[in-house]
Motif scaffolding. Structure first.
Motif, short mmCIF file in Angstrom:
data_model
loop_
_atom_site.label_atom_id
_atom_site.label_comp_id
_atom_site.label_asym_id
_atom_site.label_seq_id
_atom_site.Cartn_x
_atom_site.Cartn_y
_atom_site.Cartn_z
N THR A 6 -4.21 -0.42 -22.22
CA THR A 6 -5.04 -0.28 -23.42
C THR A 6 -4.19 0.17 -24.60
OG1 THR A 6 -6.94 0.27 -22.05
CG2 THR A 6 -7.09 0.82 -24.38
N LEU A 7 -3.29 1.12 -24.35
CA LEU A 7 -2.38 1.58 -25.40
C LEU A 7 -1.44 0.47 -25.86
CD1 LEU A 7 -1.48 5.17 -24.14
CD2 LEU A 7 -2.90 4.56 -26.10
N ILE A 8 -0.93 -0.30 -24.91
CA ILE A 8 -0.03 -1.40 -25.27
C ILE A 8 -0.79 -2.47 -26.05
CG2 ILE A 8 1.44 -3.25 -24.37
CD1 ILE A 8 2.27 -1.33 -22.15
N ALA A 9 -2.02 -2.76 -25.65
CA ALA A 9 -2.82 -3.74 -26.40
C ALA A 9 -3.13 -3.23 -27.81
CB ALA A 9 -4.11 -4.05 -25.65
N LEU A 59 8.68 -1.48 -23.48
CA LEU A 59 7.95 -2.75 -23.44
C LEU A 59 8.56 -3.72 -22.44
CD1 LEU A 59 7.15 -3.29 -27.21
CD2 LEU A 59 5.54 -2.71 -25.39
N VAL A 60 9.88 -3.74 -22.34
CA VAL A 60 10.53 -4.60 -21.35
C VAL A 60 10.20 -4.12 -19.94
CG1 VAL A 60 12.79 -5.25 -20.42
CG2 VAL A 60 12.36 -5.43 -22.85
N LEU A 61 10.14 -2.83 -19.76
CA LEU A 61 9.77 -2.28 -18.44
C LEU A 61 8.36 -2.73 -18.05
CD1 LEU A 61 10.73 -0.31 -16.21
CD2 LEU A 61 9.51 1.48 -17.45
N PHE A 62 7.43 -2.68 -18.98
CA PHE A 62 6.08 -3.13 -18.68
C PHE A 62 6.00 -4.64 -18.52
CE2 PHE A 62 4.78 1.05 -20.38
CZ PHE A 62 4.05 1.47 -19.28
N LEU A 63 6.84 -5.37 -19.21
CA LEU A 63 6.91 -6.82 -19.02
C LEU A 63 7.38 -7.15 -17.61
CD1 LEU A 63 6.75 -9.67 -20.41
CD2 LEU A 63 9.20 -9.42 -20.77
N LEU A 64 8.41 -6.44 -17.16
CA LEU A 64 8.91 -6.66 -15.79
C LEU A 64 7.86 -6.29 -14.75
CD1 LEU A 64 12.58 -5.42 -16.22
CD2 LEU A 64 11.77 -7.78 -16.05
N LEU A 94 -4.73 -11.45 -10.38
CA LEU A 94 -3.77 -12.38 -10.96
C LEU A 94 -4.02 -12.56 -12.46
CD1 LEU A 94 -1.45 -14.38 -10.64
CD2 LEU A 94 -3.14 -16.12 -10.06
N PHE A 95 -5.29 -12.67 -12.84
CA PHE A 95 -5.63 -12.79 -14.25
C PHE A 95 -5.18 -11.55 -15.03
CE2 PHE A 95 -8.64 -11.67 -17.62
CZ PHE A 95 -8.42 -12.72 -18.49
N ARG A 96 -5.40 -10.36 -14.50
CA ARG A 96 -4.98 -9.14 -15.18
C ARG A 96 -3.46 -9.07 -15.31
NH1 ARG A 96 -8.90 -4.56 -12.50
NH2 ARG A 96 -10.76 -5.17 -13.66
N ALA A 97 -2.76 -9.51 -14.27
CA ALA A 97 -1.30 -9.50 -14.34
C ALA A 97 -0.81 -10.46 -15.41
CB ALA A 97 -0.71 -9.87 -12.98
N GLN A 98 -1.44 -11.63 -15.51
CA GLN A 98 -1.06 -12.60 -16.54
C GLN A 98 -1.39 -12.07 -17.93
OE1 GLN A 98 -3.28 -15.93 -15.12
NE2 GLN A 98 -1.58 -16.74 -13.90
N ARG A 99 -2.55 -11.45 -18.07
CA ARG A 99 -2.94 -10.86 -19.35
C ARG A 99 -1.93 -9.79 -19.77
NH1 ARG A 99 -7.47 -6.85 -18.71
NH2 ARG A 99 -5.67 -5.78 -17.89
N ASN A 100 -1.54 -8.94 -18.83
CA ASN A 100 -0.57 -7.89 -19.13
C ASN A 100 0.79 -8.47 -19.50
OD1 ASN A 100 -2.60 -6.10 -18.53
ND2 ASN A 100 -1.83 -5.62 -16.49
N SER A 104 2.43 -7.66 -23.18
CA SER A 104 3.75 -7.03 -23.32
C SER A 104 4.76 -8.00 -23.93
CB SER A 104 4.25 -6.50 -21.99
OG SER A 104 4.32 -7.54 -21.02
N GLY A 105 4.69 -9.28 -23.59
CA GLY A 105 5.60 -10.27 -24.16
C GLY A 105 5.41 -10.43 -25.66
N PHE A 106 4.16 -10.52 -26.09
CA PHE A 106 3.90 -10.64 -27.52
C PHE A 106 4.24 -9.35 -28.26
CE2 PHE A 106 0.95 -14.26 -26.48
CZ PHE A 106 1.71 -15.22 -27.12
#
Length: 174
Positions: A6-9, A59-64, A94-100, A104-106
């Motif tokens: 939520t914080l990252i979003a 952010l890279v850590l959360f992307l990984l 799987l949807f949540r992982a893709q959303r995350n 993080s990528g954006f």
């Protein structure tokens, strides 16, 4: 969504707002330059490099982490008899992982874009100031050249009159 995501979003939404502020012609580059050079941002600017790389690292850590979750849930066996509830939970994860992953990528992408926009706006403000200074200098140089040309034509006319007067005096022997 967990508190961290939520914080990252929220950070992503704030970045979108900042990019829109920087891109839209709301303020001139001079005003942005004044804002970037303010005391508060100058104080942050001393450590901005460290903050930037720290933020980028997080952010890279959360992307990984999101990539790891996507890989974990993308390999699912459908061979056995699986209850619909279990399969729905698996699809939801799987949807949540893709959303995350996208969040993080954006966020990483917009962090880099904001840094570049600030650099370009500051450079544009400096170039505009240099351009105005050059125009003023060129205008003053052209004014000085005009004055010199006027003076030279006036002295040229006076010299011509003096020469004509001397010739007349010579002819008449005065």
């Amino acid at each position: 969504m967990s508190l961290v995501w939520t914080l990252i979003a929220t950070f992503l939404y704030a970045e979108i707002a900042i990019v829109l502020l920087l891109v839209l012609p709301i303020a001139s580059p001079y005003r942005w330059q004044k804002f970037f050079k303010s005391r508060f941002l100058a104080m942050l600017g001393r450590q901005a490099q460290m903050y930037f790389f720290l933020l980028l690292g997080v952010l890279v850590l959360f992307l990984l982490e999101a990539i790891r979750e996507m890989r974990k849930y993308s390999h699912h066996d459908h061979e056995g008899e699986v209850h619909l509830n279990v399969e729905m939970q698996h699809s939801m994860r799987l949807f949540r992982a893709q959303r995350n992953f996208y969040i993080s990528g954006f966020s990483i992408f917009l962090t880099l874009v904001i840094r570049r926009l600030i650099t370009l706006i500051s450079a544009q403000a400096c170039l505009l100031a240099q351009s105005e200074a050059s125009l003023k200098q060129a205008k003053s140089a052209s004014d000085a050249a005009r004055n010199l040309m006027k003076q030279s034509t006036e002295t040229g006319k006076e010299a011509q009159e003096d020469k004509t007067l001397e010739e007349v005096n010579f002819k008449f022997g005065l």
